[in-house]
Design a protein around this motif. Structure first.
Motif, PDB file in Angstrom:
ATOM      1  N   VAL A 104      24.384  47.059  45.772  1.00  0.00           N
ATOM      2  CA  VAL A 104      24.567  46.813  44.311  1.00  0.00           C
ATOM      3  C   VAL A 104      25.666  46.365  43.868  1.00  0.00           C
ATOM      4  O   VAL A 104      25.854  45.544  43.178  1.00  0.00           O
ATOM      5  CB  VAL A 104      23.874  48.122  43.857  1.00  0.00           C
ATOM      6  CG1 VAL A 104      24.066  48.043  42.216  1.00  0.00           C
ATOM      7  CG2 VAL A 104      22.713  48.502  43.903  1.00  0.00           C
ATOM      8  N   SER A 105      26.760  46.960  44.523  1.00  0.00           N
ATOM      9  CA  SER A 105      28.292  46.478  43.982  1.00  0.00           C
ATOM     10  C   SER A 105      28.488  45.227  44.344  1.00  0.00           C
ATOM     11  O   SER A 105      28.980  44.476  43.675  1.00  0.00           O
ATOM     12  CB  SER A 105      28.992  47.398  44.636  1.00  0.00           C
ATOM     13  OG  SER A 105      30.522  47.089  44.476  1.00  0.00           O
ATOM     14  N   ASN A 106      27.861  44.646  45.749  1.00  0.00           N
ATOM     15  CA  ASN A 106      28.083  43.181  46.151  1.00  0.00           C
ATOM     16  C   ASN A 106      27.344  42.376  45.276  1.00  0.00           C
ATOM     17  O   ASN A 106      27.752  41.381  44.872  1.00  0.00           O
ATOM     18  CB  ASN A 106      27.704  43.097  47.397  1.00  0.00           C
ATOM     19  CG  ASN A 106      28.405  43.877  48.467  1.00  0.00           C
ATOM     20  OD1 ASN A 106      29.814  43.881  48.271  1.00  0.00           O
ATOM     21  ND2 ASN A 106      28.192  44.195  49.694  1.00  0.00           N
ATOM     22  N   PHE A 107      25.999  42.692  44.606  1.00  0.00           N
ATOM     23  CA  PHE A 107      25.446  41.964  43.805  1.00  0.00           C
ATOM     24  C   PHE A 107      26.153  41.547  42.537  1.00  0.00           C
ATOM     25  O   PHE A 107      26.014  40.629  42.144  1.00  0.00           O
ATOM     26  CB  PHE A 107      24.008  42.554  43.569  1.00  0.00           C
ATOM     27  CG  PHE A 107      23.065  41.770  42.750  1.00  0.00           C
ATOM     28  CD1 PHE A 107      22.404  40.545  43.355  1.00  0.00           C
ATOM     29  CD2 PHE A 107      22.961  42.233  41.558  1.00  0.00           C
ATOM     30  CE1 PHE A 107      21.598  40.020  42.438  1.00  0.00           C
ATOM     31  CE2 PHE A 107      22.108  41.274  40.632  1.00  0.00           C
ATOM     32  CZ  PHE A 107      21.480  40.201  41.148  1.00  0.00           C
ATOM     33  N   GLU A 108      26.488  42.982  42.153  1.00  0.00           N
ATOM     34  CA  GLU A 108      27.193  42.555  40.820  1.00  0.00           C
ATOM     35  C   GLU A 108      28.488  41.906  40.764  1.00  0.00           C
ATOM     36  O   GLU A 108      28.841  41.027  39.940  1.00  0.00           O
ATOM     37  CB  GLU A 108      27.720  44.218  40.114  1.00  0.00           C
ATOM     38  CG  GLU A 108      26.356  45.030  39.803  1.00  0.00           C
ATOM     39  CD  GLU A 108      26.963  46.366  39.568  1.00  0.00           C
ATOM     40  OE1 GLU A 108      26.191  46.827  38.568  1.00  0.00           O
ATOM     41  OE2 GLU A 108      27.916  46.805  40.103  1.00  0.00           O
ATOM     42  N   ALA A 109      28.968  41.932  42.026  1.00  0.00           N
ATOM     43  CA  ALA A 109      30.379  40.939  42.480  1.00  0.00           C
ATOM     44  C   ALA A 109      30.037  39.662  42.331  1.00  0.00           C
ATOM     45  O   ALA A 109      30.429  38.568  41.780  1.00  0.00           O
ATOM     46  CB  ALA A 109      30.991  41.479  43.535  1.00  0.00           C
ATOM     47  N   VAL A 110      28.711  39.262  43.134  1.00  0.00           N
ATOM     48  CA  VAL A 110      28.226  37.827  43.144  1.00  0.00           C
ATOM     49  C   VAL A 110      27.919  37.334  41.713  1.00  0.00           C
ATOM     50  O   VAL A 110      28.493  36.103  41.478  1.00  0.00           O
ATOM     51  CB  VAL A 110      27.101  37.891  44.185  1.00  0.00           C
ATOM     52  CG1 VAL A 110      26.130  36.586  43.846  1.00  0.00           C
ATOM     53  CG2 VAL A 110      27.619  38.192  45.680  1.00  0.00           C
ATOM     54  N   VAL A 111      27.265  38.155  41.000  1.00  0.00           N
ATOM     55  CA  VAL A 111      26.914  37.793  39.595  1.00  0.00           C
ATOM     56  C   VAL A 111      28.051  37.256  38.855  1.00  0.00           C
ATOM     57  O   VAL A 111      28.079  36.377  38.132  1.00  0.00           O
ATOM     58  CB  VAL A 111      26.237  38.922  38.861  1.00  0.00           C
ATOM     59  CG1 VAL A 111      25.909  38.394  37.300  1.00  0.00           C
ATOM     60  CG2 VAL A 111      24.874  39.358  39.428  1.00  0.00           C
ATOM     61  N   THR A 112      29.269  38.187  38.985  1.00  0.00           N
ATOM     62  CA  THR A 112      30.272  37.807  38.293  1.00  0.00           C
ATOM     63  C   THR A 112      31.019  36.257  38.775  1.00  0.00           C
ATOM     64  O   THR A 112      31.439  35.453  37.983  1.00  0.00           O
ATOM     65  CB  THR A 112      31.439  38.856  38.493  1.00  0.00           C
ATOM     66  OG1 THR A 112      30.728  40.085  37.911  1.00  0.00           O
ATOM     67  CG2 THR A 112      33.026  38.437  37.752  1.00  0.00           C
ATOM     68  N   ASN A 113      30.786  36.255  39.961  1.00  0.00           N
ATOM     69  CA  ASN A 113      31.489  34.949  40.609  1.00  0.00           C
ATOM     70  C   ASN A 113      30.629  33.793  40.256  1.00  0.00           C
ATOM     71  O   ASN A 113      31.098  32.664  39.994  1.00  0.00           O
ATOM     72  CB  ASN A 113      31.594  35.016  42.098  1.00  0.00           C
ATOM     73  CG  ASN A 113      32.850  36.065  42.571  1.00  0.00           C
ATOM     74  OD1 ASN A 113      33.825  36.107  41.808  1.00  0.00           O
ATOM     75  ND2 ASN A 113      32.663  36.550  43.878  1.00  0.00           N
ATOM     76  N   VAL A 114      29.316  33.923  40.367  1.00  0.00           N
ATOM     77  CA  VAL A 114      28.498  32.805  40.223  1.00  0.00           C
ATOM     78  C   VAL A 114      28.570  32.641  38.579  1.00  0.00           C
ATOM     79  O   VAL A 114      28.600  31.175  38.137  1.00  0.00           O
ATOM     80  CB  VAL A 114      26.810  33.183  40.538  1.00  0.00           C
ATOM     81  CG1 VAL A 114      26.120  32.092  40.003  1.00  0.00           C
ATOM     82  CG2 VAL A 114      26.892  33.150  42.005  1.00  0.00           C
ATOM     83  N   ALA A 115      28.749  33.409  37.782  1.00  0.00           N
ATOM     84  CA  ALA A 115      29.013  33.343  36.177  1.00  0.00           C
ATOM     85  C   ALA A 115      30.046  32.155  35.969  1.00  0.00           C
ATOM     86  O   ALA A 115      30.317  31.363  35.364  1.00  0.00           O
ATOM     87  CB  ALA A 115      28.971  34.403  35.488  1.00  0.00           C
ATOM     88  N   THR A 116      31.146  32.588  36.922  1.00  0.00           N
ATOM     89  CA  THR A 116      32.427  31.699  36.884  1.00  0.00           C
ATOM     90  C   THR A 116      32.075  30.161  37.390  1.00  0.00           C
ATOM     91  O   THR A 116      32.630  29.512  36.757  1.00  0.00           O
ATOM     92  CB  THR A 116      33.565  32.244  37.526  1.00  0.00           C
ATOM     93  OG1 THR A 116      33.859  33.690  37.216  1.00  0.00           O
ATOM     94  CG2 THR A 116      34.911  31.409  37.706  1.00  0.00           C
TER      95      THR A 116
END
Length: 650
Positions: A96-108
């Motif tokens: 879940v932590s990895n997914f949230e990090a990916v969401v932040t990066n993809v939003a960027t």
């Protein structure tokens, strides 16, 4: 939608877990449920792969939250180690932590495009999407899904972002959870403002088509037709439409003098859409009518200032996806052009019926010891469809006799194709690959040498695997010789050049001339699936009658006038669209029998199809035996081709 214990998270009575016409679903959580939740959206028709998302927060009592399920959320989940088959138990704190990090990066990564669309604080997981449909125009968050394409880079097997207009010079890798300074996706060359107008056109098309098919039969949709036009002039055309179809007809014509009359591959609007409007499978059934989704954009083609015709304008390849009255899927592809600040449905304005498509094939060799050493495998390539009897097949009184196709991944001299052999290929209208455009029936066609000739070869293959299972399915095998197989030492590298958006040039020759008369450029609309990825695709299986038909110990080994071919539908695989069987002892195929949507069997009769005295070849092993082949084509909605071939070689 499941929780981290693998239990259903939604109250089935209060929730609506089947998406509505606008792509929305709702979930009322069961008492005591808390995030994270795994969300998997599946297509019951099997035409689209499941999409995945993750809801990471629990809304407080009496409130709602948004969790999008899109191709972008699916690739984000993949980057975090999740798939459609993961199950809720995979939702560990680290995942879940990895997914949230990916969401932040993809939003960027997507921030520049979001900003160009006027979206602030864009989040690919939670920013609400209003999907384009027959009843509404999509919002800017929906436009991002039109502009950005998620795909797999063949050379690295990594997930990448591409722009729909192909203007990014290199694929942009999708960021992972630990990616620092993720590369951003630039705005496309095509003006971003055009996408909003295109969304409106796509919604209007769906609305007009739904009105046309609502509660109607073919006789109500087409009220007059000219059935006397020859195939070389495009064939039957409607002359009048029923009242419910008038709006659709108007979208295909324009009073604006700067907009060309609709033409697509040589067919006028009244010809190109005639089969769709005249189809009995699209008639209202038990009060249920065919339904169209808002057209999706397959490819944007930026204006070419040095081009001619509509090439000087931005163009969009549109995919009209529908379900018929019995729920079976289908699609129709056309093209719109942006002229003087407005989108019009124009077709591609090309005068000849030709196409190029990617192709993935699964071959199952049923003879454990064939004399020719063939084996089961996956293979991938391109198929060239050049209609020698359709519009544009006659030029200044001369017939279309040959073609040379050049483009990415093909040999420097291109691929030569010649008109079908009317003696050995009765009824065939599409060209065969040959060693040169001057090849004769018994020399060069399909690599023939004059003995044991084969026919019906429009496919050019790049790679094949050692087998269908285990490491054999992911290991490439050397290619055989001949013009239908890539002969370079870098066949795999050649295949990497074949990608969605690639342009191929067709030089067409008439009357046996060695000088090309017509030149047409075609854009590839789907990526090439590597042969080594065939094992990860979904396939159907043979039914009992087909197994008997292909068994040397079965009851149908002799020469047959006709045969019933059946199959078992895998719910995750696409439906069957056509069936071919071999009509010559060497395994060469007859004409294809089209299969009605949703069918699980068909009677194949080669004589009826070709109008000639043809039979299904016998099945017998040994040097004096006879090969039998069964080809089952699958229905796809992205312009690609996929088929399953079962062969018993002698």
């Amino acid at each position: 939608m499941t929780d981290s214990s693998g239990n259903a998270a939604c109250n089935p009575t209060l929730s609506s877990l089947t998406t509505d016409a606008n792509g929305k679903f709702s979930c009322v959580l069961n008492s005591g449920e808390s995030a994270p939740f795994l969300i998997v959206a599946t297509d019951n028709s099997g035409n689209y792969a499941p999409m995945v998302s993750l809801a990471t927060t629990t809304p407080s009592a009496g409130t709602t939250s948004t969790a999008n399920v899109t191709p972008i959320t699916t690739v984000m989940a993949s980057q975090a180690g999740l798939s459609a088959t993961s199950g809720g138990s995979a939702l560990t704190p680290s995942v879940v932590s990895n997914f949230e990090a990916v969401v932040t990066n993809v939003a960027t990564q997507l921030a520049p495009i979001a900003a160009s669309l006027g979206i602030s604080n864009y989040n690919p997981l939670t920013t609400p999407i209003t999907a384009a449909s027959a009843s509404q125009t999509g919002n800017p968050a929906d436009a991002i899904l039109d502009v950005v394409v998620v795909s797999t880079d063949q050379s690295s097997n990594a997930s990448v972002f591409n722009l729909i207009d192909g203007s990014n010079s290199m694929p942009i890798p999708v960021a992972g959870p630990s990616t620092s300074n993720p590369p951003t996706v630039p705005a496309p060359t095509v003006a971003i403002s055009e996408f909003g107008q295109l969304s409106a056109l796509n919604s209007n098309l769906a609305s007009a088509l739904n009105a046309c098919f609502s509660g109607t039969t073919a006789s109500a949709r087409i009220t007059g037709a000219n059935t006397n036009l020859p195939s070389t002039q495009g064939g039957t055309a409607w002359t009048s439409l029923g009242s419910t179809c008038q709006t659709f007809g108007n979208l295909l014509s324009s009073a604006n003098g700067s907009v060309p009359t609709y033409m697509h591959n040589g067919y006028l609007a009244a010809q190109h859409f005639y089969g769709l409007l005249n189809s009995s499978s699209m008639d209202v059934t038990n009060g249920i009518s065919a339904k169209f989704l808002a057209a999706s954009v397959m490819q944007m083609l930026p204006a070419n200032n040095s081009g001619t015709g509509i090439a000087i304008y931005d163009r969009a390849v549109l995919n009209l996806v529908y379900t018929d009255a019995t729920g079976n899927p289908g699609n129709f592809i056309t093209l719109a052009t942006y002229i003087n600040g407005q989108w019009y449905v124009t077709g591609n304005q090309q005068s000849v019926d030709i196409a190029i498509r990617t192709k993935l094939r699964m071959v199952t060799e049923l003879n454990p010891s064939p004399l020719n050493g063939t084996f089961s495998r996956y293979q991938t390539g391109l198929v060239f469809s050049i209609n020698t009897q359709g519009p544009g097949s006659i030029n200044s009184g001369q017939p279309l006799t040959a073609a040379v196709v050049t483009g990415p991944g093909l040999p420097n001299g291109g691929i030569s194709l010649i008109a079908p052999d009317s003696t050995n290929e009765p009824g065939q209208i599409y060209m065969d690959i040959a060693t040169s455009i001057t090849s004769t029936t018994n020399s060069g066609r399909c690599g023939n040498t004059g003995t044991n000739n084969s026919f019906e070869c429009p496919n050019y293959w790049f790679t094949r695997t050692n087998g269908l299972t285990g490491t054999n399915a992911t290991t490439l095998h050397a290619n055989p010789t001949g013009p239908v197989w890539d002969q370079s030492a870098s066949a795999q590298s050649d295949s990497l050049l074949v990608a969605k958006g690639a342009t191929y040039t067709f030089n067409l020759y008439y009357g046996g001339s060695n000088t090309a008369t017509v030149t047409i450029k075609k854009t590839l609309l789907s990526d090439l699936i590597p042969a080594t990825s065939g094992i990860s695709q979904q396939w159907n299986t043979l039914g009992s009658n087909s197994n008997n038909l292909m068994s040397p110990t079965g009851s149908l080994t002799g020469t047959l006038q006709q045969a019933t071919v059946d199959w078992i539908q895998n719910p995750l695989a696409t439906q069957v669209s056509g069936v071919n069987m071999s009509v010559l002892a060497n395994g060469s195929y007859g004409l294809a029998q089209s299969v009605p949507k949703g069918s699980l069997s068909i009677v194949y009769n080669p004589s009826v199809l070709s109008g000639a005295n043809q039979t299904i070849s016998a099945l017998a092993a040994g040097s004096n035996g006879s090969a039998r082949g069964l080809l089952i084509a699958l229905r796809t909605l992205d312009s690609s081709q996929r088929d399953m071939v079962y062969v018993f070689d002698k």
